[in-house]
Design a protein around this motif. Structure first.
Motif, PDB file in Angstrom:
ATOM      1  N   ALA A 166      10.047  -1.123  -3.445  1.00  0.00           N
ATOM      2  CA  ALA A 166       9.306   0.106  -3.149  1.00  0.00           C
ATOM      3  C   ALA A 166       7.890  -0.267  -2.742  1.00  0.00           C
ATOM      4  O   ALA A 166       7.420  -1.388  -2.994  1.00  0.00           O
ATOM      5  N   THR A 167       7.217   0.674  -2.082  1.00  0.00           N
ATOM      6  CA  THR A 167       5.828   0.458  -1.683  1.00  0.00           C
ATOM      7  C   THR A 167       4.920   1.447  -2.406  1.00  0.00           C
ATOM      8  O   THR A 167       5.393   2.374  -3.085  1.00  0.00           O
ATOM      9  N   ASP A 168       3.626   1.249  -2.219  1.00  0.00           N
ATOM     10  CA  ASP A 168       2.688   2.258  -2.697  1.00  0.00           C
ATOM     11  C   ASP A 168       2.859   3.529  -1.861  1.00  0.00           C
ATOM     12  O   ASP A 168       3.656   3.561  -0.912  1.00  0.00           O
ATOM     13  N   LYS A 169       2.126   4.573  -2.194  1.00  0.00           N
ATOM     14  CA  LYS A 169       2.387   5.886  -1.589  1.00  0.00           C
ATOM     15  C   LYS A 169       2.069   5.957  -0.103  1.00  0.00           C
ATOM     16  O   LYS A 169       2.529   6.881   0.586  1.00  0.00           O
ATOM     17  N   ILE A 170       1.298   5.008   0.424  1.00  0.00           N
ATOM     18  CA  ILE A 170       0.996   5.043   1.860  1.00  0.00           C
ATOM     19  C   ILE A 170       1.725   3.928   2.617  1.00  0.00           C
ATOM     20  O   ILE A 170       1.499   3.739   3.811  1.00  0.00           O
ATOM     21  N   GLY A 171       2.612   3.205   1.944  1.00  0.00           N
ATOM     22  CA  GLY A 171       3.393   2.167   2.610  1.00  0.00           C
ATOM     23  C   GLY A 171       2.587   0.974   3.057  1.00  0.00           C
ATOM     24  O   GLY A 171       2.920   0.344   4.067  1.00  0.00           O
ATOM     25  N   SER A 175       5.095  -2.345  -4.114  1.00  0.00           N
ATOM     26  CA  SER A 175       4.631  -1.975  -5.453  1.00  0.00           C
ATOM     27  C   SER A 175       5.659  -2.290  -6.526  1.00  0.00           C
ATOM     28  O   SER A 175       5.333  -2.338  -7.709  1.00  0.00           O
TER      29      SER A 175
END
Length: 222
Positions: A166-171, A175
């Motif tokens: 997964a990534t942080d909320k802005i890609g 994360s």
């Protein structure tokens, strides 16, 4: 595999086993090809849907690489070289051109492989060399971004319906459960049945080295 790749670097064109590009690729024009026995590399036009004649697989072709052919009109609209490198008008180009064309070709390929009973033994990989910037530039485009990208693997023993990592909320950065590019390559070799612990290739001074210094992503196959 290793011998074939070495041959690919040594030669410009090698046609093997009597297979011809006209039989391997269906309904494509402007095809640029490199042939090695059991290996085919080609450039396709997205307007044609990029369909692959699966008779090639059935006839014994082991490796096919398909590149998206540049389109001059798309290049002008998207500042993209005619493909996916959308430095301008990113969202319009994806929504109206690139994604519909890709979706038709990719979904048809997967469905056709499955119908023919080939999907279980054929690994399909949709990959790129980098991702896109999380921030939009002044031309409404997204530039090169090496910190985060998405790859898609289907068939070849892969358990479907998974999202790994997964990534942080802005890609912008991974994360959770980050995956490195060598792990993707190791997973491809694993799906092909290559024993990475015992299969070596010549390194500097002909010293044997591993094909890739990484382990397969075991979750893909569990």
């Amino acid at each position: 595999v290793v011998r074939g790749l070495q041959a690919l670097h040594r030669r410009d064109t090698v046609v093997g086993e009597g297979l011809h590009v006209e039989r391997l690729l269906l309904g494509l024009h402007d095809v640029r090809q490199l042939h090695v026995t059991g290996l085919v590399q080609s450039q396709v036009d997205g307007d044609d849907g990029g369909q692959i004649d699966l008779e090639g697989f059935e006839a014994g072709v082991h490796f096919v690489t398909v590149f998206w052919k540049g389109d001059k009109g798309l290049d002008k609209l998207c500042n993209s070289g005619g493909g996916w490198d959308t430095h301008g008008n990113n969202f319009t180009c994806l929504k109206d051109r690139l994604l519909p064309e890709f979706d038709r070709a990719f979904s048809a390929l997967i469905a056709d492989l499955d119908t023919r009973g080939l999907l279980a033994e054929t690994l399909v990989c949709f990959v790129s060399e980098f991702g896109r910037t999380p921030k939009i530039n002044k031309a409404k485009g997204r530039d090169h971004w090496t910190h985060c990208l998405t790859d898609v693997l289907v068939g070849g023993g892969i358990r479907g319906g998974q999202v790994i990592g997964a990534t942080d909320k802005i890609g912008s950065r991974p994360s959770d459960n980050p995956v490195e590019p060598p792990q993707i390559l190791a997973s491809i070799y694993h799906a092909m049945g290559v024993d990475l612990d015992n299969t070596m290739m010549p390194g500097p001074g002909e010293r044997p080295v591993r094909l890739v210094e990484a382990e397969p992503i075991r979750q893909l196959f569990s």
